[in-house]
Design an enzyme around this catalytic site. Structure first.
Site, mmCIF file in Angstrom:
data_model
loop_
_atom_site.group_PDB
_atom_site.id
_atom_site.type_symbol
_atom_site.label_atom_id
_atom_site.label_comp_id
_atom_site.label_asym_id
_atom_site.label_seq_id
_atom_site.Cartn_x
_atom_site.Cartn_y
_atom_site.Cartn_z
ATOM 1 N N ASP A 215 -51.740 9.536 -21.826
ATOM 2 C CA ASP A 215 -50.683 9.624 -22.822
ATOM 3 C C ASP A 215 -51.308 10.128 -24.122
ATOM 4 O O ASP A 215 -52.523 10.264 -24.235
ATOM 5 C CB ASP A 215 -50.017 8.256 -23.009
ATOM 6 N N GLU A 417 -40.677 4.545 -29.541
ATOM 7 C CA GLU A 417 -41.982 3.905 -29.376
ATOM 8 C C GLU A 417 -42.147 2.724 -30.347
ATOM 9 O O GLU A 417 -41.216 1.971 -30.590
ATOM 10 C CB GLU A 417 -43.092 4.952 -29.508
#
Length: 740
Positions: A215, A417
């Protein structure tokens, strides 16, 4: 433009003029609810809404439609689906999860991946109309302690397998080609460096033969690594780094680590083989892209119809007293709330921009707001509809009469997020603007239908009490007309569609019920997993739901977040060096003559800190303030400290102060901070902590705090801050201490 860039990248990667070998590039994009980075794409409901549909076949069709829209732009790979199983709804990515139930996540992972990639061992598999999928984030991202994004998932391996890995078993059965490593840790060890899980379990025990991708700079968090050097991640089983600006240094360092034996060449051979295998399967060497550049696919009527169907099926009816719904479309209808005509708000994060913020109606060509859908239906039925965001309505709008009903659309602002992590699940903690709107309408005896936009279940007892009907609409995306399809009748006064959505997340009845999941030993939600009314249900919900927003006082006291990545409700950041304080609402703000400037910067993650610059033209402060004073006296009683991460550019030469303000006059507490700051190393991040008793001794009244922290400088200073909290029990080890 997207296709041209894809073609240019491909041409560059296949250029052999320098004597190299032609290896096609693979480009991935976060198409997590449609091709959401592209203006004009179809935006499907976020995963939390899809979980409420209980329709795996619909999920497969959404995957197919998304793949087609991505393929139009020449992109070969989508970083989807997220198959996290959420345990704590304070997590900022809760809306990316289908359910708290691993069974739903497993079913949906299977079908979404089949939709994106095509059925394995069939002619459609990765045929250019179907693209490479990525199951993410492996593994345990939804189980972190306190729901902190990128935090630590502290569970047994049995629980990790049975709950958090449920979607990966079906993803692998469906032939998923890539798996994205997670930011989180498992029992203290980062997944990007976890050889046991990435290699021993995923690749060897489960037989995954695709490749593992990292990621966004996720390897930098592995112990002993930096963003530009991380042999540990490669050796653990990471096959492809996801890295931004520092990629050249990472490439150089990785080559050196192979040459000196730190990374075995066999590990490189394995990673390259896996990446090539996926590229070959996807036909990238031949570059067979049958849909690239085709018109009539991106945002097509067919795809929008699927999205509208998904909106209808995702709506969950929580309350419908006296069968107020469906509303007769032939009536006089007031539509209110800041979410009514706001496609950006109804679409949430990961929409055009990362956080889903900064968008306007012009960024959504072809899309329909919830209000627009209502207006179309009401106009067609011969009724009258008026939009009034604040509910202030001139009587003449309905020929001097009150509206027959008010439909109020409100909810969370977009986030993504860790910027969406919550300290409390109370909706609009400290502000309650939408509650005030509902109260105003109820005071006029206008029946109220609430349409609640959110990325998770929240504590909204006060809002439910003020509503005759209450609909959890989640984040429906671009096809807001799907809401009108269900809540309004047709032109003859008949139902169009019934409510079929059922909760895939348990709904809290108390503000401290942040961890409440199906099959918990103690399970007492307001609305249980699987709940959802239909029009034939006659259930009445009493208007006296518990409204005690301070219920936490009976439970364990957790950190109070003032600013973690961003200011946390109820706190907002203000520049205060004049008679008119300036709210810092974006990434950059400054006072009129730039005396004070506040800018978002990166400490460990994107925009997780603020850089404050005082020119010194006059004294001034930057403050975390709230409109409704907060009772934080329990933090004082339990030996808490104010903690924050600080970086100073140079030793302050003029007095600097930290303070806490109160609602009443003359109850502020201010402390000199110049000496503690002078002891910190310039240019480096350090943590500084202050015993809250010090502020109390200086005069702060913690029962009515209006500014949880302000920093005031009387001269020029550049100071960066992050992670501002009240931490229970931390006073004894604080850098600045005062006895109680």
């Amino acid at each position: 433009d997207w296709r041209q860039l894809a073609d240019d990248y491909f041409a560059a990667s296949m250029d052999t003029s320098d004597g190299g070998v032609a290896i096609p590039i693979i480009w991935g994009s976060d198409a997590v609810h449609g091709h959401n980075n592209v203006i004009g794409a179809t935006l499907f409901p976020h995963n939390i809404g899809l979980g409420a549909t209980r329709d795996p076949e619909l999920i497969r069709r959404i995957g197919e439609a998304t793949a087609r829209e991505v393929a139009v732009t020449g992109v070969d790979w989508t970083f989807a689906p997220t198959i996290a199983v959420v345990r704590d709804d304070r997590w900022g990515r809760t809306f990316e999860s289908y359910s708290e139930d691993p069974a739903i996540v497993a079913d949906y992972a299977r079908e979404m991946i089949k939709g994106i990639q095509g059925e394995k061992r069939s002619e459609e598999f990765l045929d250019g109309r179907h693209l490479v999928s990525a199951a993410k984030h492996f593994v345990g991202d939804g189980g972190t302690t306190r729901g902190i994004d990128r935090g630590d998932t502290q569970v047994s391996e049995k629980e990790l397998a049975e709950i958090h890995a449920a979607g990966y078993f079906t993803a692998l059965e469906s032939g998923v080609q890539t798996v994205m490593a997670s930011f989180n840790s498992w029992n203290g060890k980062r997944l990007h460096g976890h050889k046991y899980l990435l290699t021993d379990v995923l690749k060897e025990r489960l037989g995954f033969d695709g490749f593992v991708v990292g990621d966004w700079n996720g390897h930098r968090f592995v112990e002993g690594c930096t963003v530009d050097s991380c042999a540990q991640a490669v050796n653990a089983g990471l096959d492809m780094f996801m890295i931004t600006a520092e990629w050249k240094a990472l490439l150089k360092n990785t080559i050196a680590q192979v040459q000196n034996g730190e990374i075995p060449i066999s590990r490189i051979d394995d990673a390259v083989s896996r990446i090539l295998r996926v590229k070959i399967r996807a036909g990238l060497f031949e570059r067979d892209r049958p849909l690239a550049g085709k018109s009539g696919i991106l945002g097509s009527p067919e795809h929008r119809a699927i999205a509208r169907e998904a909106v209808r099926k995702s709506l969950v009816l929580l309350k419908n007293n006296d069968q107020l719904l469906p509303v007769d479309a032939r009536k006089n209808i007031l539509v209110a709330g800041d979410g009514a005509d706001n496609i950006s708000k109804q679409s949430g994060g990961w929409t055009i921009s990362w956080q889903g913020t900064g968008n306007t109606a012009e960024d959504f060509p072809g899309a329909t707001s919830i209000y627009t859908g209502i207006k179309q239906a009401v106009d067609a039925a011969g009724g009258r509809v008026v939009l009034s965001e604040d509910g202030e309505l001139a009587a003449e709008a309905f020929n001097g009469e009150k509206p027959d009903v008010a439909i109020v659309v409100f909810g969370e602002e977009p986030y993504a997020e860790w910027h969406g992590d919550l300290a409390s699940i109370e909706f609009q903690l400290g502000s309650k603007d939408d509650q005030a709107l509902l109260q105003k309408l109820k005071a006029q005896n206008i029946p109220v239908v609430s349409i609640f936009l959110s990325g998770r279940p929240l504590w909204v007892n006060k809002e439910i009490n003020l509503s005759d009907a209450f609909v959890a609409a989640w984040l429906p995306g671009s096809e807001g007309a799907g809401v009108a399809d269900v809540i309004l009748t047709d032109a003859e006064g008949n139902r169009q569609y019934d409510f079929t959505g059922r909760l895939s997340f348990s709904w809290p009845g108390l503000v401290h019920q942040t961890v409440i999941n199906r099959n918990d030993r103690e399970y007492d939600p307001l609305f249980a997993y699987g709940y959802g009314l239909g029009y034939d249900d006659r259930k009445q919900i009493a208007g006296n739901l518990n409204e005690d927003g301070e219920s936490y006082v009976d439970g364990e006291l957790e950190d109070a977040w003032l600013m973690v990545s961003r200011p946390r409700a109820p706190w907002k950041l203000f520049i205060d060096d004049s008679d008119d304080p300036l709210w810092v609402s974006g990434n950059l703000a400054s006072s009129a003559d730039d005396n004070i400037t506040v800018a978002s910067i990166d400490m460990l993650s994107q925009e997780d800190a603020r850089k404050i610059t005082w020119k010194g033209l006059r004294a001034g402060s930057v403050a975390l303030q709230t409109r409704k004073p907060q009772d934080l006296s329990r933090y004082l009683a339990e030996g808490s400290a104010l903690t924050m991460d600080v970086r100073i550019e140079q030793t302050p030469a003029a007095p600097v102060f930290a303070g806490i303000r109160c609602a009443a006059h003359d109850c502020n507490g201010e402390l000199p901070l110049q000496q503690p700051l002078a002891q910190l190393p310039a240019g480096d991040w350090s943590e500084i902590s202050i015993d809250l008793q010090c502020f109390a001794k200086a005069g702060a009244d913690f029962s009515q705090v209006s500014s949880g922290l302000y920093l005031r400088s009387e001269g020029a200073l550049t100071l960066s801050v992050a992670n501002i909290k009240f931490v229970p029990g931390a006073a004894a080890q604080a850098d600045v201490r005062c006895e109680g």
